[in-house]
Every structure is written in structure tokens, then in C-alpha cells.
Design a protein around this motif. Structure first.
Motif, PDB file in Angstrom:
ATOM      1  N   PHE A 122       0.830  -1.205   0.000  1.00  0.00           N
ATOM      2  CA  PHE A 122       0.000   0.000   0.000  1.00  0.00           C
ATOM      3  C   PHE A 122       0.868   1.261   0.000  1.00  0.00           C
ATOM      4  CE2 PHE A 122      -3.007   2.945   2.330  1.00  0.00           C
ATOM      5  CZ  PHE A 122      -3.849   3.122   1.245  1.00  0.00           C
ATOM      6  N   GLU A 123       1.925   1.256   0.812  1.00  0.00           N
ATOM      7  CA  GLU A 123       2.832   2.420   0.856  1.00  0.00           C
ATOM      8  C   GLU A 123       3.521   2.634  -0.495  1.00  0.00           C
ATOM      9  OE1 GLU A 123       5.400   1.392   4.035  1.00  0.00           O
ATOM     10  OE2 GLU A 123       3.987   1.944   5.629  1.00  0.00           O
ATOM     11  N   GLY A 124       3.869   1.532  -1.163  1.00  0.00           N
ATOM     12  CA  GLY A 124       4.489   1.664  -2.477  1.00  0.00           C
ATOM     13  C   GLY A 124       3.553   2.256  -3.502  1.00  0.00           C
ATOM     14  N   VAL A 125       2.281   1.784  -3.468  1.00  0.00           N
ATOM     15  CA  VAL A 125       1.282   2.321  -4.412  1.00  0.00           C
ATOM     16  C   VAL A 125       1.025   3.805  -4.144  1.00  0.00           C
ATOM     17  CG1 VAL A 125      -1.130   2.164  -5.131  1.00  0.00           C
ATOM     18  CG2 VAL A 125       0.208   0.077  -4.785  1.00  0.00           C
ATOM     19  N   VAL A 126       0.863   4.168  -2.857  1.00  0.00           N
ATOM     20  CA  VAL A 126       0.602   5.572  -2.506  1.00  0.00           C
ATOM     21  C   VAL A 126       1.828   6.437  -2.812  1.00  0.00           C
ATOM     22  CG1 VAL A 126       0.096   7.141  -0.598  1.00  0.00           C
ATOM     23  CG2 VAL A 126      -1.125   4.972  -0.782  1.00  0.00           C
ATOM     24  N   GLY A 127       3.033   5.952  -2.463  1.00  0.00           N
ATOM     25  CA  GLY A 127       4.252   6.709  -2.735  1.00  0.00           C
ATOM     26  C   GLY A 127       4.439   6.966  -4.218  1.00  0.00           C
ATOM     27  N   LYS A 128       4.149   5.940  -5.048  1.00  0.00           N
ATOM     28  CA  LYS A 128       4.263   6.116  -6.499  1.00  0.00           C
ATOM     29  C   LYS A 128       3.271   7.149  -6.996  1.00  0.00           C
ATOM     30  CE  LYS A 128       5.769   4.932 -10.616  1.00  0.00           C
ATOM     31  NZ  LYS A 128       7.132   5.309 -11.080  1.00  0.00           N
TER      32      LYS A 128
END
Length: 652
Positions: A62-68
Motif C-alpha cells: 500500500f505504501e508503495g502504491v501511494v508513494g508512487k
């Protein structure tokens, strides 16, 4: 046949007491129980840790998707803190709170697959470890349970050898068999399915509850709302199902008793045309078992769907409130995912415990029936310091003996009888006179109420039963052969230290005319018999039992209508063999056919439990008393009957 199994059981017995008693039966396995508990603790700890770590994997994704996504809208180099400040400045506090719940957010960076892979490998190792410890727990539990069941079966077997004959006479054989087989099997199955699972479920509840409070005490309290309802539901259903399980196993015992009786007596059932009556009784008992099983299974079957409903209610509450707390930034998405898994893990063991309570009810009902058998009254113990008879001469004396099966109905009172060494004592009299009872008292199948019975001047109660009975060979009217070869059945009564040679074996079988018909069988003495010995005729089976007594070489012989199933020609031959066998042995012969006991040294005539006459054949006939009447009734009754019939016709 034995008596009926009794009325249906309508209420539960001492559930807690029986459960504590069974725990005592398992006490020798306490080391294994501790080990399986430790394995359960480790397995549960690993299983409980899994969802929390897996929640971290969800956070990484989730953090990777939001960060991207943030990297596409914000300038390069923007930090997570700066992104949160910008969102708050723009008034988007909800999204800012969501970002604050992320511990490893990097603006512009996608999914950290290296960290994700590490987490997934950790989770895999944890679940493999949980499986291995769970497998060890199951293996240890199986060994512990089977050891316990082996000891329980040994206890039951030993108990059956200690109960008096009166107890066996009052019980249906099928009922006892049901307790020894069905009920013990049910206890074993119940213990196997519940012991480790109960430990695991309780540990899972504790571990999951701790993790739930660690993640969010608010959601934990929400999840606990359904627990009181679950407890109340379990107690109420268990309270109603336990009497039905007791009734179910009682009905099973009665049905088994009926089937066993009808199977062993199927020939007589057909002879007397009682098939319909037997089928009707079977239908009645089968319907009783059906009703008890249906009620017990229906009541217990409501447990699972009821617990499932409460679990779904719990899931909905957690999902809704957890979603709101994620939206407000108070929890991370991974924590909510882990919490939902924990809520499932929390309600699942509660459902399992509820289901196991039903199994436990059935198992305890069976355990109670086994304990009833173990608590049955026992015969008087052998003396602590028994007398030993090195050389038995065979003098048997009944001295002022009194006995009754029912204290309200006297049978034998003040009976005196002496059988000198080597004498043949024939006991005759009408049916119910007490002839077989006299032999049962000699064998100590029953204990005398008064007086005493002595062997060579020693009270038989001062001897051990095994020592006494090893001196006596007995042939009953009802033949009993076990499943095995004819040779095994013949050698059944031979003492291990007897040193029986093949020549002695063949001499005994030829003397009893067993050898002549065994030689005609394809396998000879190695011919296998089933438990009913259906391959032999009634007369052949009786010859085998007579030969078995010959081979035992006892000092005292008891022959209870031993030639009743033998044809007239064979009876003469067997009588000659018996005369040779009785030489130098004290013998008691119970006979209805008086022609077989003419050469007895002493003939005892019994009526209503009393000795009314005794003497030899010629003396008793000359006395023209009870023996003479019995003799005349056998050898001249048909003539008298024809004369009476003729007289009756003349009068008409």
C-alpha cells in the motif's frame, strides 16, 4: 440369555465428576500432555504472529502504491512529512491522517519488493514452523490417547474377571459388549478429536486476544461483544444435548444386546416362528436409538450455525469500525487487515470449542457407562495369605451349607454332603432342585451364605479361586468353543507345566471318540472353528469339551449333563471312558437320565434345595422313595400314560 438392558436414560449423570475421573485415568500420560501443550504454545504463538507480519506486507504494497502516486503529483525530492504538511494546508486532513499512519512511506518510490520478499519468506518460515509443532503435538496426543485407551481396556478386561457370576447373569451380553467396544471407541475418538484441539483453541483465543488489544483496544472490545453471547449459547445447547447423548448410547447398548441375542439364538427364533416378534423388538429399539440420535445430533447441530452467525456479526462490526479508523489515520491498512484475520481466528476457536463441547458430551456419556462397569460390585477378594494344597486327595464336604440367589427366597438350607476321595457322586432331582447351584458353590462361582465347603478339610474360601478351580475339571451341558483350531480348543484347560505329550493327547482324544471324527476332517486337528463352531454337530462339540476336561487331568471332575447332546451309542462309549477317567478322582455328575449314573458310588436326590435321599442305585430303589419315583417316571411313564389315556377314553 441375560436380562434386558433396562429403561432409557432420561437425564445426564455427573458430567464434571466423570470428566475429572477421566482426567485421572490420563494421569500417567501427564508428561506427554505437558509436551503437547508446549508444542501447542509454540505452534499457536507462531500462527498468531503470522497475520501481524503479513499485515506489514500489505503496508509495504500500500505504501508503495501511494508513494508512487504521490511522486506523480509532487515535485521530486518531496519527503513524506512535507507531503503530509501540504495536504493539511490544503484542508485534506483525512488523506493527511492516512499518510501519517504509514511508517515507511517514500514519495515517488514504488513497492519495495526486496523488503516485501523478506517479509513473505519470514511469514512462510513462521507457518512452516507452526505446522511442524502442530504435527508433533498431534503425534504426541495420539500416543497419549491410545496408551490411555489400552489401559482402560485392560482395566475393563481385568474387571470382568473380578465381577461375580451374579453380575454377569443380570446383564445382557450385548450391553456389556457395547460398553467394552462402542463406548471405549467413542471415548478414544472424542479424546483424540478434542484434547489437542481444545488446548490449541484455548491458547489461540488467549494469543489472538492479546494481539487484538495490542493493535487496537477499541476494536478488541468490539470483537468481545459477541463472546458472552457465545458462552451463553454454548452452555444452553450443551445442557440440552447431554441427556440426549446419554440416551443415545444407552439405546445403542440395548440394540446391541437384542441383536446379539437374536444372532446367537437365530435357530430357535426360526423354529418358534418369532421372526416377526424379533423384528418388531428390533424396530422398537432401532426407533428409540433413532429418536435419541436425532435429538442429540439436532440439538448439537445448532451449535455450528449459531456460532457462525455470531462470527459473521463480529466480522461486520470489526470491518466497519476498522475502516473508519483507517480513514481517520488511527490505524494502518495492514493493521486492520491483520485485525480482521485475528477476529476470524478469534471466533473460529470459539466455534471449535463449542463444537468440541458436543463431542465432549458424547464422550463423557460413554465414559460414564464404562465407569459404571468399572464400579460394578466385585467378588470377595482371595485371602491375603491363602492356604496351599500340595497333594489333593479329593475329599469334598458340604457342612451346614445355606445359600439363596434372592435373600427373600430360601433355596439351600443346612445342607450336608461328603464325597470321599475317588467317589463318584451323582446328583439327581427335578428341575430347579438346586443341582447346578451345588456345583456353582463348589466352584465358588457364588459364595455360600452360611456353613462352609471344604477340600481335604480346608475351607475353599481359604484357597485362591485360581488354585481351587485348577483342581477341578468341568464339562457343562452348554458347550463353549472359541475361535481357533480343534487342537487349541482341546488344549485349552491344560496347565502350562503339565508337559502333555502327543501320545497322551491322542490317547485322551481316542478315549473320548474325538479322534474318530476329527480324522475325517480335511485339516484334522488343525481344522479352524469359528466362535459358534458351526462346522461341528452338537454331539461333536460336546465330545470336544469332554476331551478337554480329560486332558486337563484334574483331581476333581464336575459333569453337568455332559452327555446330553451325544447319541445313545456314543454315550455308552463315553460312559466307559468316563469310568476310566473317574478312577482315583472325586467326581460330581449331574444327570437327568438316570441310566447314566447307575454305577455311581453315591446318588444324592435333591428337592427344593434339600437332600431328601442318598445311597447307591439298588439301595435307593429298594427304599421306594423319591429316587424310585424319578426312576419310574423315566422308564415306566409312557406305559402309565397310555393306560391313563385308555381309561379316559373308556370313561368317555
Amino acid at each position: 440369555m441375560g436380562m434386558a438392558g433396562g429403561p432409557p436414560v432420561v437425564k445426564a449423570m455427573d458430567f464434571r465428576g466423570s470428566l475429572r475421573r477421566f482426567a485421572g485415568v490420563m494421569r500417567p500420560e501427564r508428561t506427554r500432555v505437558v509436551l503437547l501443550t508446549l508444542c501447542g504454545v509454540v505452534s499457536v504463538a507462531l500462527s498468531v504472529a503470522g497475520p501481524k507480519i503479513l499485515g506489514d506486507a500489505t503496508n509495504v504494497i500500500f505504501e508503495g502504491v501511494v508513494g508512487k502516486a504521490l511522486g506523480d503529483t509532487l515535485p521530486a525530492g518531496t519527503t513524506a512529512e512535507q507531503a503530509i504538511d501540504q495536504l493539511r494546508a490544503s484542508g485534506d486532513t483525512a488523506q493527511a491522517g492516512l499518510l501519517e499512519s504509514m511508517d515507511h512511506l517514500v514519495v515517488g518510490q514504488g513497492v519495495d519488493f526486496a523488503r516485501l520478499g523478506q517479509i513473505l519468506l519470514t511469514v512462510l518460515a513462521i507457518y512452516v514452523g507452526a505446522f511442524l509443532f502442530g504435527w508433533m503435538q498431534a503425534r504426541i496426543m495420539t500416543i497419549a490417547v491410545q496408551n490411555t485407551m489400552r489401559r482402560l481396556r485392560d482395566d475393563v478386561e481385568a474387571k470382568l474377571h473380578r465381577v461375580p457370576l451374579s453380575y454377569v447373569d443380570k446383564q445382557a451380553k450385548g450391553e456389556i459388549l457395547s460398553r467394552v467396544t462402542n463406548d471405549i471407541d467413542n471415548v478414544a475418538q472424542t479424546t483424540t478429536q478434542t484434547l489437542a484441539q481444545l488446548v490449541t483453541s484455548l491458547l489461540t483465543v488467549v494469543g489472538v486476544l492479546a494481539m487484538m488489544f495490542w493493535i487496537s483496544w477499541v476494536l478488541a472490545l468490539v470483537a468481545l461483544v459477541t463472546v458472552p453471547l457465545s458462552v451463553i449459547l454454548t452452555v444452553q445447547i450443551a445442557k440440552r444435548s447431554q441427556p440426549q447423548f446419554v440416551a443415545q448410547w444407552a439405546a445403542t447398548g440395548r440394540l446391541n444386546a437384542h441383536v446379539e441375542e437374536m444372532f446367537t439364538g437365530h435357530a430357535l427364533v426360526k423354529v418358534y416362528g418369532r421372526q416377526e416378534a424379533a423384528a418388531a423388538t428390533f424396530a422398537t429399539e432401532n426407533d428409540a436409538l433413532y429418536d435419541a440420535s436425532r435429538r442429540s445430533q439436532f440439538i448439537s447441530g445448532t451449535m455450528q450455525p449459531s456460532m457462525g452467525f455470531l462470527a459473521n456479526l463480529n466480522y461486520v462490526l470489526v470491518a466497519v469500525i476498522g475502516g473508519l479508523r483507517v480513514a481517520s489515520g488511527q490505524l494502518s491498512l495492514g493493521d486492520v487487515q491483520a485485525f480482521i484475520q485475528y477476529s476470524r481466528q478469534f471466533t473460529q476457536p470459539l466455534s471449535q470449542i463449542a463444537s468440541m463441547m458436543n463431542l465432549l458430551q458424547s464422550g463423557v456419556a460413554s465414559a460414564e457407562r464404562v465407569f459404571e462397569l468399572l464400579d460394578a460390585p466385585e467378588q470377595d477378594p482371595d485371602p491375603a495369605d491363602p492356604r496351599r494344597l500340595a497333594d489333593v486327595r479329593g475329599r469334598v464336604a458340604f457342612e451346614d451349607v445355606s445359600f439363596s440367589y434372592d435373600p427373600q427366597t430360601a433355596l439351600i438350607e443346612g445342607l450336608d454332603l461328603v464325597a470321599e476321595p475317588g467317589q463318584t457322586v451323582a446328583i439327581v432331582g427335578p428341575t430347579g432342585a438346586g443341582k447346578t447351584t451345588l456345583v456353582n458353590l463348589l466352584m465358588r462361582f457364588y459364595e455360600v451364605d452360611g456353613g462352609r465347603i471344604t477340600l481335604d478339610g480346608v475351607d475353599t474360601r481359604e484357597l485362591t479361586r485360581d488354585d481351587l478351580r485348577s483342581r477341578i475339571g468341568m464339562v457343562l451341558q452348554d458347550t463353549w468353543l472359541f475361535q481357533g483350531s480343534i487342537a487349541d480348543n482341546l488344549r485349552y484347560g491344560v496347565r502350562a507345566d503339565a508337559g502333555l505329550s502327543d501320545e497322551d493327547f491322542l490317547a485322551a482324544t481316542r478315549a473320548t471318540h474325538v479322534d474318530s471324527f476329527v480324522r475325517t476332517l480335511p485339516e484334522g486337528y488343525d481344522t479352524l472353528l469359528d466362535d459358534e463352531a458351526t462346522s461341528l454337530s452338537a454331539g461333536e462339540k460336546q465330545l470336544v469339551t469332554i476331551a478337554r476336561a480329560f486332558l486337563a487331568d484334574p483331581e476333581i471332575l464336575v459333569l453337568d449333563e455332559a452327555t446330553s447332546s451325544v447319541d445313545t451309542r456314543t454315550e455308552v462309549l463315553v460312559q466307559q471312558a468316563m469310568n476310566a477317567l473317574r478312577a482315583n478322582r472325586t467326581s460330581f455328575v449331574i444327570a437327568h437320565r438316570l441310566s447314566t449314573i447307575r454305577d455311581a458310588d453315591l446318588i444324592v436326590v435333591m428337592e427344593h434345595g434339600q437332600i431328601v435321599e442318598q445311597g447307591d442305585h439298588e439301595t435307593l430303589l429298594a427304599a421306594d422313595g423319591a429316587y424310585a419315583r424319578l426312576y419310574d417316571s423315566q422308564f415306566s411313564a409312557p406305559v402309565v400314560d397310555e393306560e391313563e389315556i385308555a381309561a379316559g377314553r373308556a370313561e368317555v
